[in-house]
Design an enzyme around this catalytic site. Structure first.
Site, PDB file in Angstrom:
ATOM      1  N   GLN A 286       0.815  -1.220   0.000  1.00  0.00           N
ATOM      2  CA  GLN A 286       0.000   0.000   0.000  1.00  0.00           C
ATOM      3  C   GLN A 286       0.845   1.265   0.000  1.00  0.00           C
ATOM      4  O   GLN A 286       0.379   2.329  -0.379  1.00  0.00           O
ATOM      5  CB  GLN A 286      -0.929   0.017   1.229  1.00  0.00           C
ATOM      6  CG  GLN A 286      -1.996  -1.066   1.207  1.00  0.00           C
ATOM      7  CD  GLN A 286      -2.873  -0.992   2.440  1.00  0.00           C
ATOM      8  OE1 GLN A 286      -2.544  -1.554   3.475  1.00  0.00           O
ATOM      9  NE2 GLN A 286      -3.984  -0.272   2.358  1.00  0.00           N
TER      10      GLN A 286
ATOM     11  N   HIS B 287      -7.219  -9.638   6.063  1.00  0.00           N
ATOM     12  CA  HIS B 287      -7.301  -8.477   5.172  1.00  0.00           C
ATOM     13  C   HIS B 287      -5.901  -8.018   4.749  1.00  0.00           C
ATOM     14  O   HIS B 287      -5.635  -7.800   3.561  1.00  0.00           O
ATOM     15  CB  HIS B 287      -8.056  -7.343   5.891  1.00  0.00           C
ATOM     16  CG  HIS B 287      -8.118  -6.064   5.136  1.00  0.00           C
ATOM     17  ND1 HIS B 287      -9.302  -5.505   4.692  1.00  0.00           N
ATOM     18  CD2 HIS B 287      -7.147  -5.197   4.727  1.00  0.00           C
ATOM     19  CE1 HIS B 287      -9.046  -4.380   4.038  1.00  0.00           C
ATOM     20  NE2 HIS B 287      -7.744  -4.160   4.063  1.00  0.00           N
TER      21      HIS B 287
ATOM     22  N   CYS C 249     -10.598   0.061   4.010  1.00  0.00           N
ATOM     23  CA  CYS C 249      -9.185  -0.055   3.632  1.00  0.00           C
ATOM     24  C   CYS C 249      -8.649   1.320   3.282  1.00  0.00           C
ATOM     25  O   CYS C 249      -9.321   2.097   2.599  1.00  0.00           O
ATOM     26  CB  CYS C 249      -9.073  -0.992   2.432  1.00  0.00           C
ATOM     27  SG  CYS C 249      -7.378  -1.226   1.866  1.00  0.00           S
ATOM     28  N   LEU C 250      -7.440   1.615   3.750  1.00  0.00           N
ATOM     29  CA  LEU C 250      -6.846   2.925   3.464  1.00  0.00           C
ATOM     30  C   LEU C 250      -6.584   3.106   1.969  1.00  0.00           C
ATOM     31  O   LEU C 250      -6.415   4.228   1.509  1.00  0.00           O
ATOM     32  CB  LEU C 250      -5.548   3.103   4.263  1.00  0.00           C
ATOM     33  CG  LEU C 250      -5.723   3.145   5.792  1.00  0.00           C
ATOM     34  CD1 LEU C 250      -4.373   3.252   6.474  1.00  0.00           C
ATOM     35  CD2 LEU C 250      -6.623   4.307   6.205  1.00  0.00           C
TER      36      LEU C 250
HETATM   37 CO    CO Z   1      -6.406  -2.707   3.269  1.00  0.00          CO
END
Ligand code: CO
Length: 199
Positions: free
Chosen positions: A67, A165, A123-124
């Protein structure tokens, strides 16, 4: 639950670091299968520190390396910290954070998965989208800490959901891709429309 694996918490954690930019869906890096962590060095520790800082300030309860643009198999999480939203004199808002229990998972391997639980996830990398996702209720995970030491934990409830996740991010899967085809398409459209408006 929390005390069962205290050995993996970073001791004397201080909220400091650099805010990293978070890639949002459907960035190509979020689709990649990340590579194992092989060097448990200062470079890794620096990224971990900055990822925790970024996660807490988002605020979020988990953040995986892909991410923030690092295609390696590790993630950070903390499902226990407290956050209080405060309004400043000028009307702007910020979070006051405390009670940190940061954990770092490198090269996680799921040994046992059982049961079923439905939990609302966000989710970011997909900001503003929340949806119920079906996950395993109980998981056993083998992993290394950021020094390369091996550990194993059993997790249920929110920790179990969070581990699944975050681990998905290492395999190039974002939570909306765990939903039915129809629901995924719907949320994807909604998200991309929201992102367009922000530009
Ligand atoms: Co996430």
């Amino acid at each position: 639950m929390k005390n069962n694996f205290k050995e993996n918490f970073l001791e004397n954690y201080k909220l400091e670091g650099e805010k990293l930019s978070i890639h949002t869906y459907p960035a190509p890096i979020l689709k990649q299968i990340a590579k194992p962590v092989t060097e448990f060095n200062n470079e890794l520790h620096a990224v971990v520190k900055n990822m925790l800082f970024t996660m807490y300030n988002a605020p979020g309860i988990g953040l995986a390396a892909p991410q923030v643009g690092v295609s390696l198999r590790f993630f950070v999480l903390d499902i226990w910290f407290d956050r209080e939203k405060i309004t400043l004199a000028d009307g702007s808002e910020e979070y006051r954070l405390s009670e940190f229990s940061p954990m770092v998972f490198c090269n996680p391997v799921f040994k046992n998965k059982s049961g079923e639980v439905i939990h609302e996830e966000g989710c970011l990398s997909v900001p503003g989208i929340y949806e119920d996702v079906k996950r395993f209720e109980l998981v056993t995970v083998e992993f290394q800490d950021m020094f390369g030491q091996h550990h194993e934990i059993e997790a249920d409830e929110l920790l179990s959901v969070c581990l699944q996740h975050e681990n998905d991010h290492l395999d190039g899967i974002v939570f909306i891709e765990r939903l039915s085809f129809l629901k995924k398409n719907l949320l994807e459209k909604k998200f991309l429309k929201q992102q367009q408006k922000k530009k």
